[in-house]
Design an enzyme around this catalytic site. Structure first.
Site, PDB file in Angstrom:
ATOM      1  N   TYR A  56      89.177  36.900  26.939  1.00  0.00           N
ATOM      2  CA  TYR A  56      88.500  37.737  27.710  1.00  0.00           C
ATOM      3  C   TYR A  56      89.240  38.519  28.559  1.00  0.00           C
ATOM      4  O   TYR A  56      89.705  37.835  29.785  1.00  0.00           O
ATOM      5  CB  TYR A  56      87.271  36.826  28.590  1.00  0.00           C
ATOM      6  CG  TYR A  56      86.226  37.631  29.030  1.00  0.00           C
ATOM      7  CD1 TYR A  56      85.155  37.919  28.258  1.00  0.00           C
ATOM      8  CD2 TYR A  56      86.774  38.493  30.219  1.00  0.00           C
ATOM      9  CE1 TYR A  56      83.971  38.722  28.891  1.00  0.00           C
ATOM     10  CE2 TYR A  56      85.419  39.347  30.603  1.00  0.00           C
ATOM     11  CZ  TYR A  56      84.478  39.305  30.390  1.00  0.00           C
ATOM     12  OH  TYR A  56      83.379  40.299  30.685  1.00  0.00           O
ATOM     13  N   TYR A 120      88.934  36.397  36.367  1.00  0.00           N
ATOM     14  CA  TYR A 120      89.723  36.496  35.074  1.00  0.00           C
ATOM     15  C   TYR A 120      90.778  35.513  35.443  1.00  0.00           C
ATOM     16  O   TYR A 120      91.155  34.590  34.675  1.00  0.00           O
ATOM     17  CB  TYR A 120      90.050  37.935  35.034  1.00  0.00           C
ATOM     18  CG  TYR A 120      91.214  37.962  34.081  1.00  0.00           C
ATOM     19  CD1 TYR A 120      91.008  37.871  32.655  1.00  0.00           C
ATOM     20  CD2 TYR A 120      92.708  38.595  34.510  1.00  0.00           C
ATOM     21  CE1 TYR A 120      91.949  37.930  31.757  1.00  0.00           C
ATOM     22  CE2 TYR A 120      93.482  38.494  33.807  1.00  0.00           C
ATOM     23  CZ  TYR A 120      93.386  38.357  32.368  1.00  0.00           C
ATOM     24  OH  TYR A 120      94.268  38.363  31.402  1.00  0.00           O
TER      25      TYR A 120
HETATM   26  N1  LIG Z   1      96.375  43.369  29.081  1.00  0.00           N
HETATM   27  C1  LIG Z   1      97.170  42.673  30.218  1.00  0.00           C
HETATM   28  O1  LIG Z   1      97.607  43.600  30.892  1.00  0.00           O
HETATM   29  C2  LIG Z   1      97.620  41.455  30.300  1.00  0.00           C
HETATM   30  C3  LIG Z   1      98.601  41.125  31.263  1.00  0.00           C
HETATM   31  C4  LIG Z   1      98.722  39.831  31.355  1.00  0.00           C
HETATM   32  C5  LIG Z   1      98.430  38.664  30.594  1.00  0.00           C
HETATM   33  N2  LIG Z   1      97.720  39.284  29.454  1.00  0.00           N
HETATM   34  C6  LIG Z   1      97.186  38.181  28.530  1.00  0.00           C
HETATM   35  O2  LIG Z   1      98.037  38.468  27.080  1.00  0.00           O
HETATM   36  C7  LIG Z   1      97.151  38.069  26.037  1.00  0.00           C
HETATM   37  C8  LIG Z   1      96.933  39.249  25.262  1.00  0.00           C
HETATM   38  O3  LIG Z   1      96.153  40.329  25.924  1.00  0.00           O
HETATM   39  P1  LIG Z   1      95.990  41.695  25.051  1.00  0.00           P
HETATM   40  O4  LIG Z   1      96.478  42.834  26.227  1.00  0.00           O
HETATM   41  O5  LIG Z   1      96.660  41.780  23.843  1.00  0.00           O
HETATM   42  O6  LIG Z   1      94.583  41.672  24.905  1.00  0.00           O
HETATM   43  P2  LIG Z   1      93.562  42.735  24.511  1.00  0.00           P
HETATM   44  O7  LIG Z   1      94.155  43.832  23.939  1.00  0.00           O
HETATM   45  O8  LIG Z   1      92.371  43.030  25.476  1.00  0.00           O
HETATM   46  O9  LIG Z   1      92.870  42.064  23.192  1.00  0.00           O
HETATM   47  C9  LIG Z   1      92.197  40.737  23.272  1.00  0.00           C
HETATM   48  C10 LIG Z   1      91.780  40.376  22.024  1.00  0.00           C
HETATM   49  O10 LIG Z   1      90.812  39.311  22.203  1.00  0.00           O
HETATM   50  C11 LIG Z   1      89.961  39.231  21.112  1.00  0.00           C
HETATM   51  N3  LIG Z   1      88.860  38.701  21.668  1.00  0.00           N
HETATM   52  C12 LIG Z   1      88.077  38.782  22.808  1.00  0.00           C
HETATM   53  N4  LIG Z   1      87.043  37.940  22.822  1.00  0.00           N
HETATM   54  C13 LIG Z   1      87.093  37.081  21.775  1.00  0.00           C
HETATM   55  C14 LIG Z   1      86.261  36.336  21.192  1.00  0.00           C
HETATM   56  N5  LIG Z   1      84.909  35.872  21.823  1.00  0.00           N
HETATM   57  N6  LIG Z   1      86.570  35.640  19.943  1.00  0.00           N
HETATM   58  C15 LIG Z   1      87.612  35.994  19.594  1.00  0.00           C
HETATM   59  N7  LIG Z   1      88.450  36.926  19.746  1.00  0.00           N
HETATM   60  C16 LIG Z   1      88.108  37.584  20.918  1.00  0.00           C
HETATM   61  C17 LIG Z   1      89.776  40.681  20.986  1.00  0.00           C
HETATM   62  O11 LIG Z   1      89.075  41.083  19.824  1.00  0.00           O
HETATM   63  P3  LIG Z   1      88.002  42.199  19.732  1.00  0.00           P
HETATM   64  O12 LIG Z   1      88.776  43.525  19.411  1.00  0.00           O
HETATM   65  O13 LIG Z   1      86.989  42.021  18.281  1.00  0.00           O
HETATM   66  O14 LIG Z   1      87.336  42.337  20.938  1.00  0.00           O
HETATM   67  C18 LIG Z   1      91.376  41.227  20.964  1.00  0.00           C
HETATM   68  O15 LIG Z   1      91.867  41.027  19.640  1.00  0.00           O
HETATM   69  C19 LIG Z   1      95.754  37.677  26.723  1.00  0.00           C
HETATM   70  O16 LIG Z   1      95.780  36.058  26.863  1.00  0.00           O
HETATM   71  C20 LIG Z   1      95.701  38.106  28.226  1.00  0.00           C
HETATM   72  O17 LIG Z   1      95.151  37.426  28.848  1.00  0.00           O
HETATM   73  C21 LIG Z   1      97.250  40.548  29.140  1.00  0.00           C
END
Ligand SMILES: NC(=O)c1ccc[n+]([C@@H]2O[C@H](COP(=O)([O-])OP(=O)(O)OC[C@H]3O[C@@H](n4cnc5c(N)ncnc54)[C@H](OP(=O)(O)O)[C@@H]3O)[C@@H](O)[C@H]2O)c1
Length: 290
Positions: A56, A120
C-alpha cells in the site's frame, strides 16, 4: 513475485526471468488485503523464493486508510514470512526510508532506530518487525524516492507539469536519493547472479539492507535535473521557472522525512554492490520517455 504491475515489480520481472521462471502474482493471484488466503495461495504456487514489491504505497491516503495500509503492509508480509519460514524459502521484501523520522543530516544506517512520522511509515515498519519476528530467511530492502518512466511518481508528475505550466514550486528542504526502479532491479538481479546464489546470499546475510541510488539531492534539484534532461533530449516544455519552497508550505496530508539519505555501506560490503549516481539513473529513465 507480487506487485508486478508496480514500478519495482515490473522492472524486476524483465531482469529476473533469466534466473528462472518468474510467477507474476498480481492481486488477482495474491490479494494482500486478504492475508488469510496467502498460505494456501503460496502452497498452490510452490515458489522457490518469494519477492514482495507489492505494498500500500499511497502515502497521503494512508492517513485516512490506516486499516488497509496495515493489512497490506504488515499482516500480509507476516503471512508470507510465516509461509516462507515454514517452507525454508527465501523471502525478499521491500521497505522504505519513511520508517525514519528524517532528523539530522547523516545517512541512515540499517542499525539506526526507526521512528516513522506517517501512517504509511508506521505500517511499513510494522511489516519489517513482523518479518523479523518470524525469523525465516529474509532480506528487507529499504529504498527511497522511487520513480520509473510509468506509474505514479515525482518524475512523471514533473514531466507532465513541465509541459503544462510556466512555473513550478518544488520542495527544497527534503534530502534523499531519487532511485529509478531500474537501479533497484539491477541490484537485485546482481544478487541473483552472484556466484553464491540468492538463497545463500539471503541465508548468510539475512536482515535489512539499504538500497538507493548514490549521491544526494532535493526534490527541487531533482525537478531541475529532470527538466534539463528532457530539454537536452529535445522534449518541448512550457516551464521557465522553478521556485524552491519549504516542505511546510507544501500542504500534504502526511508528513515526510526531511532527511531520507540512506547509508549504502552494507550494500557495498556485504553484497559487493555499488549503485549508479541518481543523475545517471535519471538520464537512463529520460531516454525511455516517448
Ligand atoms: N514509490 C516509492 O517512492 C517508494 C519509496 C521507498 C520504498 N518503496 C517501497 O518499494 C516497494 C515497491 O514500490 P513501488 O513504487 O513499485 O510501488 P507501486 O508502483 O505503487 O506498486 C505497488 C504494487 O502493489 C500492488 N498492490 C497494492 N495493493 C495490493 C493488494 N491489496 N494486493 C496485491 N497487490 C497489491 C499494486 O497492484 P495494483 O496495480 O493492482 O494496484 C502494485 O503492483 C514497496 O514496498 C514500497 O513501499 C517505494
Amino acid at each position: 513475485m507480487t506487485g508486478v504491475t508496480g514500478q519495482v515489480g515490473s522492472a524486476l520481472i524483465s531482469r529476473l526471468s533469466r534466473f528462472g521462471t518468474v510467477i507474476p502474482a498480481d492481486r488477482t493471484v495474491i490479494d494482500l488485503s486478504a492475508p488469510r488466503e496467502i498460505a494456501a495461495q503460496l502452497d498452490a504456487l510452490a515458489p522457490d523464493i518469494v519477492i514482495n514489491p507489492a505494498a500500500y504505497t499511497a502515502v497521503d491516503k494512508a492517513e485516512d486508510d490506516r486499516d488497509l495500509a496495515f493489512l497490506v503492509n504488515e499482516t500480509a508480509p507476516l503471512a508470507i514470512a510465516r509461509w516462507t519460514a515454514d517452507n525454508d524459502v527465501p523471502f525478499v521484501h521491500f521497505s522504505t526510508d519513511y520508517v525514519f523520522d528524517g532528523t539530522g543530516t547523516t545517512p541512515w544506517k540499517e542499525s539506526d532506530s526507526p521512528s516513522p512520522i506517517s501512517v504509511y511509515g508506521l505500517s511499513k515498519l510494522a511489516g519489517e518487525v513482523a518479518i523479523q519476528s518470524v525469523g525465516g530467511p529474509h532480506l528487507i530492502v529499504r529504498t527511497s524516492w522511487v520513480y520509473a518512466p510509468s506509474g505514479t511518481n515525482f518524475f512523471r508528475t514533473i514531466t507532465r507539469l513541465a509541459r503544462e505550466r510556466e512555473e513550478l514550486r518544488i520542495v527544497a528542504d527534503q534530502f534523499g536519493a531519487p532511485t529509478s526502479a531500474a537501479t533497484i532491479a539491477d541490484a537485485i538481479a546482481a544478487m541473483f547472479g552472484s556466484p553464491r546464489g540468492i538463497s545463500d546470499v539471503i541465508a548468510r546475510d539475512s536482515g535489512l539492507i539499504h538500497l538507493a541510488a548514490s549521491g544526494t539531492t532535493t526534490w527541487y534539484e531533482f525537478a531541475g535535473a529532470i527538466i534539463n534532461c528532457l530539454q537536452a533530449k529535445g522534449h518541448p516544455l512550457k516551464v521557465t521557472r522553478i521556485i524552491p519552497i519549504a516542505a511546510d508550505d507544501y500542504r500534504a496530508k502526511a508528513r515526510r522525512p526531511l532527511n531520507s539519505r540512506l547509508d549504502l555501506t552494507r550494500l557495498s560490503l556485504a553484497f559487493g554492490i555499488s549503485t549508479p549516481h541518481w543523475l545517471a539513473g535519471l538520464e537512463a529513465t529520460v531516454s525511455r520517455v516517448p
